[in-house]
Design a protein around this motif. Sequence first.
Motif, PDB file in Angstrom:
ATOM      1  N   PRO A 285       0.813  -1.219   0.000  1.00  0.00           N
ATOM      2  CA  PRO A 285       0.000   0.000   0.000  1.00  0.00           C
ATOM      3  C   PRO A 285       0.849   1.274   0.000  1.00  0.00           C
ATOM      4  N   GLU A 286       1.977   1.254   0.712  1.00  0.00           N
ATOM      5  CA  GLU A 286       2.862   2.423   0.741  1.00  0.00           C
ATOM      6  C   GLU A 286       3.427   2.706  -0.645  1.00  0.00           C
ATOM      7  N   GLU A 287       3.828   1.659  -1.346  1.00  0.00           N
ATOM      8  CA  GLU A 287       4.361   1.833  -2.703  1.00  0.00           C
ATOM      9  C   GLU A 287       3.290   2.366  -3.649  1.00  0.00           C
ATOM     10  N   ALA A 288       2.073   1.889  -3.531  1.00  0.00           N
ATOM     11  CA  ALA A 288       0.984   2.364  -4.389  1.00  0.00           C
ATOM     12  C   ALA A 288       0.679   3.825  -4.102  1.00  0.00           C
ATOM     13  N   ARG A 289       0.662   4.212  -2.813  1.00  0.00           N
ATOM     14  CA  ARG A 289       0.427   5.610  -2.438  1.00  0.00           C
ATOM     15  C   ARG A 289       1.490   6.524  -3.034  1.00  0.00           C
ATOM     16  N   THR A 290       2.728   6.100  -2.931  1.00  0.00           N
ATOM     17  CA  THR A 290       3.832   6.893  -3.480  1.00  0.00           C
ATOM     18  C   THR A 290       3.717   6.993  -4.995  1.00  0.00           C
TER      19      THR A 290
ATOM     20  N   ASP B  12       1.329  10.503   2.689  1.00  0.00           N
ATOM     21  CA  ASP B  12       1.437   9.456   3.705  1.00  0.00           C
ATOM     22  C   ASP B  12       0.786   9.987   4.981  1.00  0.00           C
ATOM     23  N   VAL B  13      -0.369   9.463   5.343  1.00  0.00           N
ATOM     24  CA  VAL B  13      -1.117   9.940   6.507  1.00  0.00           C
ATOM     25  C   VAL B  13      -0.903   9.063   7.740  1.00  0.00           C
ATOM     26  N   GLN B  14      -0.045   8.098   7.635  1.00  0.00           N
ATOM     27  CA  GLN B  14       0.168   7.175   8.741  1.00  0.00           C
ATOM     28  C   GLN B  14       0.668   7.880  10.013  1.00  0.00           C
ATOM     29  N   PRO B  15       1.625   8.818   9.950  1.00  0.00           N
ATOM     30  CA  PRO B  15       2.033   9.509  11.181  1.00  0.00           C
ATOM     31  C   PRO B  15       0.890  10.292  11.832  1.00  0.00           C
ATOM     32  N   MET B  16       0.054  10.912  11.011  1.00  0.00           N
ATOM     33  CA  MET B  16      -1.087  11.653  11.545  1.00  0.00           C
ATOM     34  C   MET B  16      -2.085  10.698  12.209  1.00  0.00           C
ATOM     35  N   GLN B  17      -2.344   9.559  11.589  1.00  0.00           N
ATOM     36  CA  GLN B  17      -3.256   8.577  12.168  1.00  0.00           C
ATOM     37  C   GLN B  17      -2.727   8.060  13.496  1.00  0.00           C
ATOM     38  N   GLN B  18      -1.435   7.797  13.570  1.00  0.00           N
ATOM     39  CA  GLN B  18      -0.852   7.306  14.818  1.00  0.00           C
ATOM     40  C   GLN B  18      -0.950   8.353  15.922  1.00  0.00           C
ATOM     41  N   ALA B  19      -0.701   9.630  15.572  1.00  0.00           N
ATOM     42  CA  ALA B  19      -0.795  10.699  16.568  1.00  0.00           C
ATOM     43  C   ALA B  19      -2.229  10.847  17.072  1.00  0.00           C
TER      44      ALA B  19
END
Length: 88
Positions: free
Chosen positions: A11-16, A22-29
């Motif tokens: 999924p990360e490769e497809a997003r790039t 990349d919203v993963q850091p925001m989701q984790q916060a």
Amino acid sequence: MKVTVNIDCTPEEARTFFGLPDVQPMQQALMQQLQDRLSANIQAMDPEVMVRTWLPASIQGFEQIQKMLWNQMAAAMGAAGPSKDGKK
């Protein structure tokens, strides 16, 4: 004619590849903030208060149903019993 293309990527490769952020850091916060708030609220609450907050209607409803059943049973027992003159 039919052409099939299989792409094997994460999924990360497809997003790039598609240029999505990349919203993963925001989701984790946000999840950490949510967890902290929930933990603080749960620690501040008394278990009895939590149960009353979550189940007030169902507990009161159960008590009302119980009273109604007892009243109906008492009325039925009174009607089925002998009358004042000793006859049924």
